[in-house]
Scaffold this motif. Structure first.
Motif: not given
Ligand code: FES
Ligand code: FES
Lengths: 173, 281
Positions: A111-116, A148-151
């Motif tokens: 995870l990066q932002c953790g939203f998903c 997921c928009r980050c990882t």
């Protein structure tokens, strides 16, 4: 003769909703139109479940209903009355002890932002329980229900594979 | 996005459902798994006055197998059918298509009949029902009737169901000896709606191909097995009156019909041969 018709829950009024949340009894009141994620977050204060698109596409709101991963945004709170609900708050073994899956997400930068993340964890938790020997293809298929928009997903796949492995071969302390 | 207000009733028997639909004068909608309806409610494309929840009606929640047909009740969830140990043996095409429906997170709640009721032109189950010459079992207080899939789907998300009718079940013929099946879907990512989806059934009498995602409803044609196949596929492609949209051009879709359509019918013929071999041993 059919049994007496069941009560109609009026629109615009609140009605009691009760279910099991992470093994404990939980309850509150909801209008028939209230979605399960809003009931969890705003009525019960369980804000671990996130909300993105509110029409079933992004997967952020995924919880387990009667053991199976499902979209909270496509479920009415009144439909969940009497069900067993599990959310991300139910995963950790204790406040200071993450589950093997959560631990693997930390170790592999899942995870990066953790939203998903809460939604993804609930889907993968169900997958690992149902199919302990699952491989990358099944993990990716399960993840296809999440955005997921980050990882870029690769670290998530790695984390899930590592968790599957850890659960197959329990560590000795 | 939140739904507009509606009342909610959890029905315990089929009679309750029919009574509520009868009384509401078209203002009530049936909710089963909610995976097609709740997005419509959230976007306020549907604004019913009453939702009748049928998931606690025991009589609607099973799959009956009378030997010749599988009858799938309105409360049967897609994932439950997918996980049943005998689905692939009883109707292979159904088993081939089920993993392509949405995602595991929506199949866990969504029902087979719910997807039929929603009648999205690119959805897999309406396509499978059309390919198999399945039937939709409708019931109201006035009457019970069965409609063949092709008569049921009348337009894009429009069906022949009257406002007071419940889709009680759908039925499909069980596997028959000497029959082969194939399914294929073209989409950008797994779980996305199909740009085009194909289901073929090949038996000793005919070769039948159904296509979803191109026309307003799934369409089926009986195709020749000889050298006329390519011409027939080309005619089929043009007859579907494909349109350009965000996901693909009409021309691309026609080309899919010609090429993937051909592959899928050949796969069904191969499946038929493989099954015949297995039956013989
Ligand atoms: S918020 Fe439920 S799927 Fe996006
Ligand atoms: S970690 Fe940010 S969206 Fe997945």
């Amino acid at each position: 003769m059919s049994r007496q018709a069941p009560a109609v829950l009026d629109a615009g009024q609140r009605h009691p909703v009760r279910f099991t949340l992470n093994g404990r009894k939980a309850g509150g009141e909801a209008e028939p139109r209230m979605l399960l994620h809003d009931f969890l977050r705003h009525v019960l204060g369980a804000t671990g479940t996130h909300v993105g698109c509110e029409h079933g596409i992004c997967g952020a709101c995924t919880v387990q209903i009667d053991g199976a991963p499902a979209r909270a945004c496509l479920t009415l709170a009144v439909q969940a009355d009497g069900a067993e609900i599990r959310t991300v708050e139910g995963l950790a073994l204790a406040p200071d002890r993450l589950s093997a899956l959560q631990e693997a997400f930390r170790a592999h930068h899942g995870l990066q932002c953790g939203f998903c993340t809460p939604g993804i964890l609930m889907s993968l938790d169900a997958l690992l329980r149902e199919r302990p020997d699952c491989g990358e293809a099944e993990i990716r298929e399960t993840l296809s229900g999440h955005l997921c928009r980050c990882t870029g997903y690769t670290p998530i796949v790695k984390a899930a594979l590592a968790a599957a492995e850890a659960l197959r071969v329990p560590h000795h302390a | 996005m939140k739904p507009a207000r509606f009342a909610y009733q959890r029905a315990a028997t089929t009679e309750h459902v029919l009574e509520a639909l009868h009384r509401s004068g078209g203002e009530a909608r049936v909710i089963a798994g909610g995976q097609s309806l709740v997005p419509m409610l959230n976007m306020r494309l549907a604004r019913p006055a009453l939702l009748v929840d049928i998931m606690h009606v025991a009589a609607l929640s099973h799959v009956d197998d009378d030997g010749a047909r599988l009858i799938i009740g309105a409360g049967v969830r897609q994932r439950d059918l997918e996980m049943r140990h005998d689905t692939a043996a009883r109707q292979p095409l159904l088993a081939m298509a089920l993993p392509w429906l949405g995602h595991v997170q929506t199949r866990s709640r969504g029902t087979v009949c719910g997807s039929i009721a929603h009648a999205d032109p690119s959805a897999e189950l309406p396509l499978v029902l059309t390919a198999l010459r399945g039937e939709v079992h409708l019931r109201s207080r006035r009457r019970a009737r069965r409609l063949p899939a092709e008569a049921f789907f009348t337009g894009m998300m429009v069906t022949a169901r009257a406002e007071d009718e419940l889709i009680e079940a759908v039925s499909v013929p069980a596997v028959r000896p000497g029959t082969g099946y194939a399914f294929r879907e073209i989409s950008r990512r797994h779980g996305d709606f199909a740009i085009a989806a194909f289901a073929a059934v090949a038996d000793e009498k005919e070769l039948r191909l159904a296509i979803g995602g191109v026309a307003e409803t799934p369409k089926a044609r009986v195709l020749p097995t000889d050298q006329g196949l390519d011409d027939a596929l080309d005619t089929f492609a043009w007859n579907l009156e494909a349109r350009d949209d965000l996901h693909a051009s009409a021309r691309y879709r026609r080309e899919l019909v010609r090429r993937i359509g051909r592959e899928v019918v050949l796969a069904a013929i191969r499946d038929r041969e493989a099954r015949a071999l297995k039956e013989a041993t």
